[in-house]
Scaffold this motif. Structure first.
Motif, PDB file in Angstrom:
ATOM      1  N   UNK A 118      25.840  34.704 -31.881  1.00 13.60           N
ATOM      2  CA  UNK A 118      25.002  34.485 -30.625  1.00 13.60           C
ATOM      3  C   UNK A 118      23.533  34.475 -30.885  1.00 13.60           C
ATOM      4  N   UNK A 119      22.935  33.335 -31.081  1.00 18.32           N
ATOM      5  CA  UNK A 119      21.394  33.440 -31.496  1.00 18.32           C
ATOM      6  C   UNK A 119      20.735  33.130 -29.978  1.00 18.32           C
ATOM      7  N   UNK A 120      19.779  33.666 -29.431  1.00 16.04           N
ATOM      8  CA  UNK A 120      18.954  33.181 -28.384  1.00 16.04           C
ATOM      9  C   UNK A 120      17.762  34.027 -28.228  1.00 16.04           C
ATOM     10  N   UNK A 121      17.059  33.543 -27.464  1.00 14.61           N
ATOM     11  CA  UNK A 121      15.675  34.061 -27.012  1.00 14.61           C
ATOM     12  C   UNK A 121      15.574  34.337 -25.615  1.00 14.61           C
ATOM     13  N   UNK A 122      15.176  35.564 -25.211  1.00 10.29           N
ATOM     14  CA  UNK A 122      14.999  35.894 -23.863  1.00 10.29           C
ATOM     15  C   UNK A 122      13.495  36.159 -23.676  1.00 10.29           C
ATOM     16  N   UNK A 123      12.852  35.458 -22.784  1.00  7.48           N
ATOM     17  CA  UNK A 123      11.653  35.732 -22.531  1.00  7.48           C
ATOM     18  C   UNK A 123      11.053  35.904 -20.940  1.00  7.48           C
ATOM     19  N   UNK A 124      10.097  36.055 -20.674  1.00 10.67           N
ATOM     20  CA  UNK A 124       9.385  36.446 -19.271  1.00 10.67           C
ATOM     21  C   UNK A 124       8.245  35.412 -18.958  1.00 10.67           C
ATOM     22  N   UNK A 125       8.126  34.684 -17.883  1.00 10.53           N
ATOM     23  CA  UNK A 125       6.978  33.921 -17.912  1.00 10.53           C
ATOM     24  C   UNK A 125       6.467  34.397 -16.502  1.00 10.53           C
ATOM     25  N   UNK A 126       5.142  34.126 -16.421  1.00  5.10           N
ATOM     26  CA  UNK A 126       4.317  34.732 -15.002  1.00  5.10           C
ATOM     27  C   UNK A 126       5.245  34.149 -13.912  1.00  5.10           C
ATOM     28  N   UNK A 127       5.115  34.648 -12.791  1.00  4.43           N
ATOM     29  CA  UNK A 127       5.799  34.565 -11.537  1.00  4.43           C
ATOM     30  C   UNK A 127       5.466  33.021 -11.045  1.00  4.43           C
ATOM     31  N   UNK A 152      17.193  35.046 -14.542  1.00 11.73           N
ATOM     32  CA  UNK A 152      17.336  36.509 -13.643  1.00 11.73           C
ATOM     33  C   UNK A 152      15.787  36.595 -13.484  1.00 11.73           C
ATOM     34  N   UNK A 153      15.454  36.218 -12.025  1.00  9.36           N
ATOM     35  CA  UNK A 153      14.164  36.255 -11.541  1.00  9.36           C
ATOM     36  C   UNK A 153      13.010  35.435 -12.524  1.00  9.36           C
ATOM     37  N   UNK A 154      12.244  36.233 -13.230  1.00 12.56           N
ATOM     38  CA  UNK A 154      11.312  35.551 -14.136  1.00 12.56           C
ATOM     39  C   UNK A 154      11.750  35.943 -15.613  1.00 12.56           C
ATOM     40  N   UNK A 155      12.872  36.404 -15.881  1.00 10.00           N
ATOM     41  CA  UNK A 155      13.581  36.524 -17.155  1.00 10.00           C
ATOM     42  C   UNK A 155      14.394  35.230 -17.444  1.00 10.00           C
ATOM     43  N   UNK A 156      14.116  34.544 -18.621  1.00  4.09           N
ATOM     44  CA  UNK A 156      15.101  33.415 -18.916  1.00  4.09           C
ATOM     45  C   UNK A 156      15.521  33.499 -20.310  1.00  4.09           C
ATOM     46  N   UNK A 157      16.938  33.134 -20.275  1.00  4.52           N
ATOM     47  CA  UNK A 157      17.492  33.095 -21.926  1.00  4.52           C
ATOM     48  C   UNK A 157      17.676  31.713 -22.155  1.00  4.52           C
ATOM     49  N   UNK A 158      17.436  31.146 -23.636  1.00  2.00           N
ATOM     50  CA  UNK A 158      17.914  30.174 -24.182  1.00  2.00           C
ATOM     51  C   UNK A 158      18.737  30.405 -25.379  1.00  2.00           C
ATOM     52  N   UNK A 159      19.829  29.820 -25.415  1.00  2.00           N
ATOM     53  CA  UNK A 159      20.684  29.826 -26.516  1.00  2.00           C
ATOM     54  C   UNK A 159      20.342  28.919 -27.734  1.00  2.00           C
ATOM     55  N   UNK A 160      20.305  29.426 -29.060  1.00  2.00           N
ATOM     56  CA  UNK A 160      19.826  28.598 -29.915  1.00  2.00           C
ATOM     57  C   UNK A 160      21.042  28.060 -30.996  1.00  2.00           C
ATOM     58  N   UNK A 161      21.171  27.088 -31.186  1.00  2.00           N
ATOM     59  CA  UNK A 161      22.349  26.466 -32.228  1.00  2.00           C
ATOM     60  C   UNK A 161      21.660  26.884 -33.629  1.00  2.00           C
ATOM     61  N   UNK A 162      22.410  26.896 -34.958  1.00  2.00           N
ATOM     62  CA  UNK A 162      21.992  27.001 -36.108  1.00  2.00           C
ATOM     63  C   UNK A 162      21.085  25.919 -36.497  1.00  2.00           C
ATOM     64  N   UNK A 163      21.139  24.662 -36.082  1.00  2.00           N
ATOM     65  CA  UNK A 163      20.198  23.701 -36.474  1.00  2.00           C
ATOM     66  C   UNK A 163      18.878  23.748 -35.966  1.00  2.00           C
ATOM     67  N   UNK A 164      18.637  24.505 -34.701  1.00  2.00           N
ATOM     68  CA  UNK A 164      17.552  24.618 -34.221  1.00  2.00           C
ATOM     69  C   UNK A 164      16.961  25.774 -34.885  1.00  2.00           C
ATOM     70  N   UNK A 165      17.553  26.805 -35.285  1.00  2.00           N
ATOM     71  CA  UNK A 165      16.845  27.973 -36.062  1.00  2.00           C
ATOM     72  C   UNK A 165      16.342  27.439 -37.105  1.00  2.00           C
TER      73      UNK A 165
END
Length: 209
Positions: A118-127, A152-165
């Motif tokens: 499972x490849x992913x990026x979890x990041x937080x953006x300004x409210x 989850x509120x201002x926290x977001x997760x995006x999954x990454x497939x191998x080709x995207x990586x």
């Protein structure tokens, strides 16, 4: 305009500071150089920049201090790779979504995994920008068209497939780094219209929430 389908990751061969900003030199391939002219728009790591010079395979772009302050371009170093997409033609297939290259905000990486399971990026953006991002919605991250997997509120997760990586710069990023975020324009307009309508029609309800 762009599609959010990164065409290549190309290295920065030089970065030069000048009083009002920085000049970035990117090493293009023969294919990416085809038909390229001065003044052409290119998406560099999610930021729309104009070609200011072409010398062999080296192509230069200027970014003013205001752009450096509002994006992650100021943190780039010579030798770093950048996501690159030439501007789209009307006849091009759009496998992503319409992107302008106008970064709305930067997001802070909270966690990142490049593991095969499972490849992913979890990041937080300004409210103030979080309200425009929804699960299963489109989002441009460093110029790459991606789908939001979890919210989850201002926290977001995006999954990454191998080709995207393989085809992007995401493997370079670590927790604490900044990502360039462009929200979907149509979603932003819809949210703003609804907010303004509710505020006008039900001011008491909005004030008391």
């Amino acid at each position: 305009m762009y599609t959010g389908i990164v065409q290549a990751v190309r290295p920065l061969s030089d970065i030069t500071r000048y009083p009002g900003g920085k000049t970035f030199t990117v090493a293009f391939t023969d294919e990416l150089l085809e038909g390229l002219k001065l003044g052409a728009s290119v998406n560099i790591e999610g930021v729309c920049l104009s070609v200011t010079g072409i010398s062999g395979h080296n192509v230069t772009f200027d970014a003013m201090n205001a752009t450096l302050e509002r994006t992650n371009l100021g943190a780039l170093a010579t030798g770093d790779g950048v996501n690159l997409e030439r501007s789209a033609k009307m006849t091009d297939e759009n496998g992503g979504h319409v992107i302008a290259g106008h970064v709305a905000t930067t997001a802070t990486v909270e966690a990142i995994s490049t593991a095969e399971e499972r490849a992913f990026i979890r990041f937080r953006v300004p409210e103030e920008w979080a309200k425009y991002i929804f699960a299963r919605g489109y989002l441009a991250v460093n110029g790459c068209s991606l789908t939001v997997a979890e919210v989850e509120d201002s926290l977001f997760t995006i999954n990454l497939i191998p080709e995207t990586l393989r085809q992007t710069t995401f493997t370079r990023y670590q927790p604490g780094d900044l990502l360039n975020i462009e929200v979907d324009h149509q979603t932003m307009v819809l949210v703003d219209v609804i907010e303004r309508t509710v505020t006008r029609v039900l001011p008491g309800l909005v004030a008391g929430r």
